[in-house]
Design a protein around this motif. Structure first.
Motif, PDB file in Angstrom:
ATOM      1  N   ILE A 111       0.834  -1.206   0.000  1.00 29.31           N
ATOM      2  CA  ILE A 111       0.000   0.000   0.000  1.00 29.31           C
ATOM      3  C   ILE A 111       0.868   1.255   0.000  1.00 29.31           C
ATOM      4  CG2 ILE A 111      -1.616   1.350   1.410  1.00 29.31           C
ATOM      5  CD1 ILE A 111      -2.906  -1.334   2.210  1.00 29.31           C
ATOM      6  N   MET A 112       1.917   1.268   0.816  1.00 20.71           N
ATOM      7  CA  MET A 112       2.784   2.447   0.865  1.00 20.71           C
ATOM      8  C   MET A 112       3.526   2.657  -0.451  1.00 20.71           C
ATOM      9  SD  MET A 112       4.362   2.560   4.701  1.00 20.71           S
ATOM     10  CE  MET A 112       4.777   0.837   4.860  1.00 20.71           C
ATOM     11  N   ILE A 113       4.070   1.592  -1.011  1.00 16.09           N
ATOM     12  CA  ILE A 113       4.797   1.709  -2.280  1.00 16.09           C
ATOM     13  C   ILE A 113       3.851   2.145  -3.390  1.00 16.09           C
ATOM     14  CG2 ILE A 113       6.031   0.383  -4.034  1.00 16.09           C
ATOM     15  CD1 ILE A 113       7.220  -1.244  -1.656  1.00 16.09           C
ATOM     16  N   ASP A 114       2.656   1.566  -3.429  1.00  9.94           N
ATOM     17  CA  ASP A 114       1.676   1.958  -4.437  1.00  9.94           C
ATOM     18  C   ASP A 114       1.288   3.423  -4.277  1.00  9.94           C
ATOM     19  OD1 ASP A 114      -0.310   1.242  -6.587  1.00  9.94           O
ATOM     20  OD2 ASP A 114      -1.678   1.906  -4.994  1.00  9.94           O
ATOM     21  N   TYR A 115       1.135   3.865  -3.053  1.00  7.70           N
ATOM     22  CA  TYR A 115       0.797   5.269  -2.817  1.00  7.70           C
ATOM     23  C   TYR A 115       1.869   6.191  -3.397  1.00  7.70           C
ATOM     24  CZ  TYR A 115       0.205   9.700  -0.400  1.00  7.70           C
ATOM     25  OH  TYR A 115       0.081  11.033  -0.126  1.00  7.70           O
ATOM     26  N   PHE A 116       3.131   5.877  -3.154  1.00  6.47           N
ATOM     27  CA  PHE A 116       4.200   6.725  -3.676  1.00  6.47           C
ATOM     28  C   PHE A 116       4.242   6.700  -5.194  1.00  6.47           C
ATOM     29  CE2 PHE A 116       6.055   6.052   0.648  1.00  6.47           C
ATOM     30  CZ  PHE A 116       5.916   7.373   1.057  1.00  6.47           C
ATOM     31  N   PHE A 117       4.042   5.525  -5.802  1.00  3.71           N
ATOM     32  CA  PHE A 117       4.011   5.459  -7.257  1.00  3.71           C
ATOM     33  C   PHE A 117       2.832   6.255  -7.815  1.00  3.71           C
ATOM     34  CE2 PHE A 117       6.570   1.337  -7.341  1.00  3.71           C
ATOM     35  CZ  PHE A 117       7.712   1.990  -7.801  1.00  3.71           C
ATOM     36  N   GLN A 118       1.676   6.165  -7.196  1.00  4.92           N
ATOM     37  CA  GLN A 118       0.515   6.918  -7.657  1.00  4.92           C
ATOM     38  C   GLN A 118       0.751   8.421  -7.525  1.00  4.92           C
ATOM     39  OE1 GLN A 118      -2.027   5.578  -9.326  1.00  4.92           O
ATOM     40  NE2 GLN A 118      -0.924   3.656  -9.075  1.00  4.92           N
ATOM     41  N   ILE A 120       3.671   9.911  -7.707  1.00  2.00           N
ATOM     42  CA  ILE A 120       4.625  10.269  -8.762  1.00  2.00           C
ATOM     43  C   ILE A 120       3.905  10.386 -10.095  1.00  2.00           C
ATOM     44  CG2 ILE A 120       6.580   9.396 -10.107  1.00  2.00           C
ATOM     45  CD1 ILE A 120       7.668   8.237  -7.439  1.00  2.00           C
ATOM     46  N   ILE A 121       3.009   9.438 -10.380  1.00  2.00           N
ATOM     47  CA  ILE A 121       2.256   9.470 -11.632  1.00  2.00           C
ATOM     48  C   ILE A 121       1.364  10.702 -11.680  1.00  2.00           C
ATOM     49  CG2 ILE A 121       0.397   8.319 -12.911  1.00  2.00           C
ATOM     50  CD1 ILE A 121       1.666   5.652 -11.972  1.00  2.00           C
ATOM     51  N   LEU A 122       0.678  11.012 -10.575  1.00  2.00           N
ATOM     52  CA  LEU A 122      -0.158  12.205 -10.537  1.00  2.00           C
ATOM     53  C   LEU A 122       0.661  13.472 -10.710  1.00  2.00           C
ATOM     54  CD1 LEU A 122      -2.687  11.414  -7.673  1.00  2.00           C
ATOM     55  CD2 LEU A 122      -3.174  11.610 -10.104  1.00  2.00           C
ATOM     56  N   HIS A 123       1.835  13.498 -10.110  1.00  2.93           N
ATOM     57  CA  HIS A 123       2.698  14.670 -10.228  1.00  2.93           C
ATOM     58  C   HIS A 123       3.145  14.863 -11.673  1.00  2.93           C
ATOM     59  CE1 HIS A 123       5.445  17.744  -8.921  1.00  2.93           C
ATOM     60  NE2 HIS A 123       6.447  17.133  -9.537  1.00  2.93           N
ATOM     61  N   LYS A 124       3.481  13.771 -12.360  1.00  2.65           N
ATOM     62  CA  LYS A 124       3.888  13.880 -13.767  1.00  2.65           C
ATOM     63  C   LYS A 124       2.738  14.325 -14.644  1.00  2.65           C
ATOM     64  CE  LYS A 124       7.748  10.714 -13.775  1.00  2.65           C
ATOM     65  NZ  LYS A 124       8.348   9.504 -14.347  1.00  2.65           N
ATOM     66  N   LYS A 125       1.526  13.839 -14.367  1.00  2.00           N
ATOM     67  CA  LYS A 125       0.354  14.261 -15.132  1.00  2.00           C
ATOM     68  C   LYS A 125       0.083  15.744 -14.953  1.00  2.00           C
ATOM     69  CE  LYS A 125      -2.109   9.901 -15.452  1.00  2.00           C
ATOM     70  NZ  LYS A 125      -3.316   9.163 -15.071  1.00  2.00           N
ATOM     71  N   ARG A 126       0.276  16.232 -13.737  1.00  2.00           N
ATOM     72  CA  ARG A 126       0.065  17.658 -13.476  1.00  2.00           C
ATOM     73  C   ARG A 126       1.112  18.505 -14.191  1.00  2.00           C
ATOM     74  NH1 ARG A 126      -0.858  16.711  -7.171  1.00  2.00           N
ATOM     75  NH2 ARG A 126      -2.972  15.893  -7.311  1.00  2.00           N
TER      76      ARG A 126
END
Length: 129
Positions: A111-118, A120-126
């Protein structure tokens, strides 16, 4: 709630990937007791994830209907962790205790690793906007 279901499906998929890696480690490495402990702990961790998902769905329905919401089953999850530890203590020559405990925490790591990946993905989309 569909977003929550997607999260649980993603976590379950990752846990199954980890379990398949642990099974390969159990079969092909000189550390079968460590991997068997990881398999036992992670399997019960997956069970706990399933249990919390079902309890959260029931909790959500109760809130939507205006009924009293029950507990989220903390005792059940602790009991399954206790069973895993007892099994590891009963068969120490086959199941490594410390790896069983790490396996029990595997869902939380996922859950923690997935949260960080999500994030990062949201930050790149922004940044792309």
């Amino acid at each position: 709630m569909p977003d929550l279901k997607q999260h649980f499906q993603r976590y379950t998929k990752y846990i199954f990937y980890l379990l398949s890696i642990f099974v390969l480690g159990w079969g092909f490495t000189p550390y079968p007791s460590v991997f068997l402990g990881l398999i036992l702990g992670t399997s019960l961790s997956l069970f706990n994830l399933w249990l919390i998902r079902k309890r959260m769905e029931r909790f959500d329905r109760a809130i939507d209907e205006g009924k009293k919401a029950g507990s989220l089953g903390t005792f059940s999850r602790m009991a399954s962790a206790g069973i895993a530890v007892l099994v590891a203590l009963e068969f120490p020559e086959f199941i490594h205790l410390i790896s069983t405990v790490f396996g029990l925490m595997m869902v939380y790591f996922v859950i923690m690793i997935d949260y960080f990946f999500q994030q990062i993905i949201l930050h790149k989309k922004r940044e792309e906007r």
